[in-house]
Design a protein around this motif. Structure first.
Motif, PDB file in Angstrom:
ATOM      1  N   ARG A  10       3.598 -10.113 -10.332  1.00  0.00           N
ATOM      2  CA  ARG A  10       3.570  -9.066 -10.407  1.00  0.00           C
ATOM      3  C   ARG A  10       4.194  -8.621  -9.372  1.00  0.00           C
ATOM      4  NH1 ARG A  10      -1.859  -7.857 -13.799  1.00  0.00           N
ATOM      5  NH2 ARG A  10      -0.564  -8.059 -15.877  1.00  0.00           N
ATOM      6  N   THR A  11       4.618  -8.427  -8.465  1.00  0.00           N
ATOM      7  CA  THR A  11       5.110  -8.642  -7.225  1.00  0.00           C
ATOM      8  C   THR A  11       4.651  -7.580  -6.393  1.00  0.00           C
ATOM      9  OG1 THR A  11       7.663 -10.067  -7.060  1.00  0.00           O
ATOM     10  CG2 THR A  11       7.085  -8.794  -4.919  1.00  0.00           C
ATOM     11  N   GLU A  12       4.372  -6.668  -6.927  1.00  0.00           N
ATOM     12  CA  GLU A  12       4.063  -4.617  -6.501  1.00  0.00           C
ATOM     13  C   GLU A  12       2.911  -5.311  -6.397  1.00  0.00           C
ATOM     14  OE1 GLU A  12       5.301  -1.780  -8.027  1.00  0.00           O
ATOM     15  OE2 GLU A  12       7.548  -1.927  -7.560  1.00  0.00           O
ATOM     16  N   GLU A  13       2.445  -5.746  -6.787  1.00  0.00           N
ATOM     17  CA  GLU A  13       0.526  -5.822  -7.303  1.00  0.00           C
ATOM     18  C   GLU A  13       0.136  -7.369  -6.125  1.00  0.00           C
ATOM     19  OE1 GLU A  13      -3.173  -6.623  -9.960  1.00  0.00           O
ATOM     20  OE2 GLU A  13      -1.511  -6.020 -10.953  1.00  0.00           O
ATOM     21  N   VAL A  14       1.084  -7.528  -5.555  1.00  0.00           N
ATOM     22  CA  VAL A  14       0.327  -8.925  -4.245  1.00  0.00           C
ATOM     23  C   VAL A  14       0.622  -7.494  -3.463  1.00  0.00           C
ATOM     24  CG1 VAL A  14       1.368 -11.182  -3.461  1.00  0.00           C
ATOM     25  CG2 VAL A  14       1.072 -10.811  -5.969  1.00  0.00           C
ATOM     26  N   LEU A  74      -2.012  -7.536  -0.260  1.00  0.00           N
ATOM     27  CA  LEU A  74      -1.840  -8.214   0.952  1.00  0.00           C
ATOM     28  C   LEU A  74      -2.120  -7.064   2.287  1.00  0.00           C
ATOM     29  CD1 LEU A  74       0.698 -11.285  -0.495  1.00  0.00           C
ATOM     30  CD2 LEU A  74      -2.077 -11.179   0.575  1.00  0.00           C
ATOM     31  N   THR A  75      -1.351  -6.066   1.539  1.00  0.00           N
ATOM     32  CA  THR A  75      -1.099  -4.499   2.679  1.00  0.00           C
ATOM     33  C   THR A  75      -2.590  -4.070   2.349  1.00  0.00           C
ATOM     34  OG1 THR A  75      -0.661  -3.607   0.997  1.00  0.00           O
ATOM     35  CG2 THR A  75       1.236  -4.522   2.759  1.00  0.00           C
ATOM     36  N   CYS A  90      -8.700  -6.364   3.360  1.00  0.00           N
ATOM     37  CA  CYS A  90      -7.080  -7.175   2.724  1.00  0.00           C
ATOM     38  C   CYS A  90      -7.454  -8.958   2.544  1.00  0.00           C
ATOM     39  CB  CYS A  90      -5.888  -7.043   4.235  1.00  0.00           C
ATOM     40  SG  CYS A  90      -5.760  -5.135   4.103  1.00  0.00           S
ATOM     41  N   CYS A  91      -6.282  -9.329   1.604  1.00  0.00           N
ATOM     42  CA  CYS A  91      -6.191 -10.327   1.080  1.00  0.00           C
ATOM     43  C   CYS A  91      -5.098 -11.120   2.686  1.00  0.00           C
ATOM     44  CB  CYS A  91      -5.479 -10.218  -0.005  1.00  0.00           C
ATOM     45  SG  CYS A  91      -6.394  -9.749  -1.763  1.00  0.00           S
ATOM     46  N   GLU A 123       9.658 -12.582  -1.524  1.00  0.00           N
ATOM     47  CA  GLU A 123       8.691 -11.508  -0.794  1.00  0.00           C
ATOM     48  C   GLU A 123       7.876 -12.463  -0.418  1.00  0.00           C
ATOM     49  OE1 GLU A 123       7.173  -8.188   0.517  1.00  0.00           O
ATOM     50  OE2 GLU A 123       8.946  -8.295  -0.780  1.00  0.00           O
ATOM     51  N   LEU A 124       6.711 -13.585  -0.535  1.00  0.00           N
ATOM     52  CA  LEU A 124       5.894 -14.045   0.364  1.00  0.00           C
ATOM     53  C   LEU A 124       6.660 -14.808   1.619  1.00  0.00           C
ATOM     54  CD1 LEU A 124       4.003 -15.649  -2.653  1.00  0.00           C
ATOM     55  CD2 LEU A 124       3.282 -13.949  -0.979  1.00  0.00           C
TER      56      LEU A 124
END
Length: 584
Positions: free
Chosen positions: A19-23, A27-28, A41-42, A69-70
Motif C-alpha cells: 500500500r504505497t499511499e499508506e506508507v 512516512l510524512t 513520523c515513521c 517511491e522509497l
C-alpha cells in the motif's frame, strides 16, 4: 541504518501488502502510528528484527510502485544490508520478482555513480552469493535473464562455495565458468529447465564436459526431459556422440534410466549412436537389459534399424540376453525371446550360454521364469558331461520356503476350521425345523457376514501359502462350497436373498481375486509356454537337463496349471451353487 529503530507494525504491514499511499502517509506523519513511537513520523531508516528495511520488504514482495517511491525518497536504501548482508536486490532475486529486480537495477543506475552501482548489483551476502546466484539457485529464470542483461559481468563470479551463477542455472557471458566437479552452467540448467536461455547466450556450452567427461546432453538424457534434449540436439547434434569417462553416451544414460521417450528422440536425431559402445563394449541395449527396462528393450526389438545390435556381444562376450538372465530380469528375457530375432545359443568368453547363467540366480521365481522362458524357445546349455551337472544352489532356500509356508498354512487352516464350525454353533441355536432361531435378526446377519469373511480370507491365505511350494489344494475350495451350501440350507426361504446374496458375493469375489492375483504373479510364463514345458516332448534332452539341474521348475509349472484349472472349475461351481441356492 542511520538510526536502527525497529519498524512499527502499521508501516511493516503497509509495506508488505504494497500500500504505497499508506506508507507515504506514515512516512510524512499524515497518519500517526500507534506502534513503537506514537505521535511521531515513521522513517525510512526503520528495520525489522533481521534489520531488513522497507525496501527489502517491498523488493521481496515485488511491489514496484513502492520500490520506486522509497528509492526516490532515500537512495541509500538500495545499498542497505540486513543481518545476513542481503540487499534489497538479493530479496527480489531470491523471490523471483523479475520486474522488481529490473526496477532496482535501473533506479540504482540512475541515482548512483558507476562504482557504487557495481557495488550494489554485485554485492555479496554472508554466503558470498550475489543476487544472480540467488535467482539461479531458486530457479527463477526471468530474474536471471534480467540480471544477466543488465549486468553480464556477474555471470562469471563465484560465491563462497566456489560456484558460479552459471552453474546455478543462471546464464552465460564467459567461458571460464566453474562449479563443483567442473560442471558448467548448462549442466545445472538441464536439471532446472533453463537450457534455452543458456544456449541462447552461448551455444558452445552444449559440448562442454565436466570432470567425468559428461556433457549437458548426458544430464538431460538421464533426466528424460525430451524438450531439453531436443533443444540441445537442435543446436549441437554431434553432442549425441560424446562419451563420458566410462564410455557412456547420452543414449546409454537414457537407457540406464529407462527413459524410452528420450531413447526414441536420441535415435531419431542421431540413429548412428546406437552403435556406440562403452568401455565394457556394451551398447545401450546391454544397459537397458541389465537394468530391467523392458520398455526400452521392446522398442529395440520392434525397430528394424536396431536388429543388428540384438545379438551384439560385449567385451566379455555377453549379449543383452546374457545380461538380462544374469540380472534376473525375466520381463526383459521374455521381450527379447518373443521378438524371434535373438539367438539363444551364443556363448560368452567363458563358454556360457544365457541358460547357463541361470545357475547364479538366488531368487526362486526369477530362476523359474528364466528356465521356463528359455526352455520354451529351445535355448541350449553348454556341452557338459552329465555327472558334472549340479542341482541349482538355491534348492535349500526353496525347501525352507516350502516348510515355512506349510507352517503358516497350518495357522490359516485352523482359523478357517474355527470359522467353519462357528457357523453351525450359532447364537440362539437351531429350531426343530433345522433353521437358525435368530434368522432375520440384524446382529445374526452381521455374525454370518463376519464369519464368512474370516473363513474366506483364511482359505484364500492357505491356498496362497501352499501353492508356492506344493500342489494346490482344491479341497479348500470345496470347504468354502460346503460352508455356503450349509448356510443356505439353514436359512429360511424368506431370508435367503437378504442373507445369502452378500455371503455368496463375498465367497465368489474372494476366490476370483485369489485366482487373478496368482495367475498374474505366480505364473512363470504364458499359459502356452507353461503347457509346453509341462507336456512338451519335442525337446526331450533339454527337458531332462532342466529336470536334473532345476527339479522344482516342471513341478512348479504343473502345480500352477493344476491350480488355475481346478480353481476356475471351483469358481464355476460357486457360481452355480449361488444361483441354485440364492436365486431359486
Amino acid at each position: 541504518m542511520s538510526d536502527g529503530m525497529f519498524m512499527c507494525s502499521e508501516l511493516y504491514v503497509a509495506a508488505w501488502v504494497g500500500r504505497t499511499e499508506e506508507v507515504v502517509k506514515l512516512l510524512t506523519g499524515s497518519s500517526h502510528p500507534r506502534g513503537i513511537h506514537p505521535g511521531a513520523c515513521c522513517t525510512t531508516g526503520e528495520v525489522t528484527a533481521e534489520r531488513s528495511t522497507l525496501l527489502h520488504i517491498a523488493a521481496g514482495e515485488g511491489h514496484c510502485n513502492l520500490i520506486t517511491e522509497l528509492c526516490l525518497r532515500d537512495s541509500t536504501l538500495l545499498s542497505s544490508a540486513n543481518s545476513s548482508l542481503d540487499t534489497p536486490l538479493h530479496s527480489a532475486a531470491r523471490s523471483g520478482h523479475a520486474d522488481a529486480v529490473e526496477a532496482l537495477v535501473r533506479l540504482a543506475a540512475s541515482s548512483v555513480e558507476d562504482d557504487r552501482l557495481r557495488e550494489i548489483v554485485g554485492g555479496r551476502n554472508s554466503d558470498g552469493d550475489t543476487a544472480l546466484h540467488l535467482a539461479a539457485r531458486h530457479g527463477h529464470g526471468e530474474a536471471v535473464e534480467v540480471l544477466v542483461k543488465l549486468a553480464p559481468e556477474l555471470a562469471s563470479d563465484v560465491n563462497g562455495a566456489g560456484v558460479s551463477p552459471l552453474y546455478r542455472a543462471a546464464s552465460i557471458s564467459r567461458s571460464d565458468n566453474i562449479g563443483p566437479m567442473l560442471k558448467n552452467a548448462l549442466h545445472a540448467a538441464v536439471l532446472q529447465e533453463m537450457v534455452s536461455l543458456l544456449l541462447g547466450w552461448r551455444p558452445a556450452l552444449a559440448t562442454d564436459v565436466d570432470r567425468n567427461q559428461s556433457s549437458p546432453l548426458h544430464f538431460a538424457a538421464s533426466e528424460g526431459d525430451c524438450s531439453i534434449i531436443q533443444e540441445i540436439l537442435t543446436r549441437a547434434p554431434h553432442s549425441a556422440y560424446m562419451q563420458d569417462s566410462d564410455g557412456l553416451s547420452a543414449l546409454h544414460a537414457a537407457a540406464l534410466m529407462g527413459n524410452k521417450s528420450a531413447v526414441k528422440l536420441l535415435l531419431k536425431f542421431c540413429p548412428g549412436t546406437a552403435d556406440i559402445r562403452d568401455k565394457h563394449g556394451r551398447s545401450f541395449l546391454h544397459a537397458a537389459s541389465l537394468r530391467g527396462h523392458s520398455s526400452v528393450v521392446s522398442h529395440v526389438t520392434k525397430n528394424r534399424m536396431l536388429e543388428h545390435i540384438l545379438n551384439k556381444q560385449d567385451s566379455e562376450g555377453n549379449t543383452a540376453l546374457h545380461l538380462a538372465v544374469q540380472a534376473g530380469e525375466h520381463n526383459v528375457v521374455s521381450k527379447l525371446l518373443s521378438s524371434g530375432k535373438v539367438q539363444v545359443h551364443i556363448m560368452n568368453n567363458e563358454g556360457q550360454t544365457p541358460s547357463d547363467l541361470i545357475e547364479n540366480s538366488t531368487a526362486f521365481f526369477s530362476m523359474v521364469r528364466s528356465v521356463v522362458n528359455l526352455y520354451a524357445y529351445g535355448a541350449q546349455f553348454r556341452p557338459q558331461r552329465q555327472h558334472h551337472i549340479k542341482e541349482w544352489a538355491g534348492q535349500d532356500i526353496v525347501k525352507w520356503r516350502v516348510a515355512t509356508s506349510k507352517n503358516f498354512a497350518i495357522v490359516s487352516t485352523l482359523v478357517a476350521t474355527v470359522a467353519f464350525s462357528a457357523a453351525f454353533n450359532v447364537p440362539g441355536s437351531y429350531g426343530s425345523d433345522g433353521k437358525a432361531n435368530l434368522n432375520g435378526n440384524g446382529m445374526y446377519k452381521a455374525f454370518l457376514a463376519l464369519d464368512t469373511a474370516a473363513m474366506t480370507t483364511a482359505v484364500v491365505a492357505t491356498i496362497l501359502l501352499l501353492v508356492y511350494g506344493t500342489a494346490s489344494r482344491p479341497h479348500r475350495i470345496g470347504m468354502m462350497l460346503g460352508f455356503f451350501t450349509a448356510i443356505a440350507a439353514a436359512t429360511p426361504t424368506s431370508d435367503k436373498k437378504s442373507t445369502l446374496i452378500p455371503l455368496y458375493m463375498l465367497i465368489y469375489n474372494g476366490i476370483w481375486i485369489m485366482i487373478m492375483v496368482l495367475s498374474g504373479l505366480a505364473m512363470p510364463g504364458s499359459f502356452r509356454v507353461v503347457l509346453q514345458v509341462v507336456f512338451g516332448q519335442r525337446q526331450h534332452r533339454l527337458k531332462r537337463r532342466v529336470n536334473r539341474q532345476y527339479p522344482f521348475v516342471v513341478i512348479y509349472a504343473f502345480n500352477m496349471l493344476l491350480f488355475i484349472v481346478i480353481n476356475n472349475l471351483a469358481l464355476a461351481a460357486v457360481d452355480a451353487t449361488g444361483n441354485l441356492k440364492v436365486f431359486r
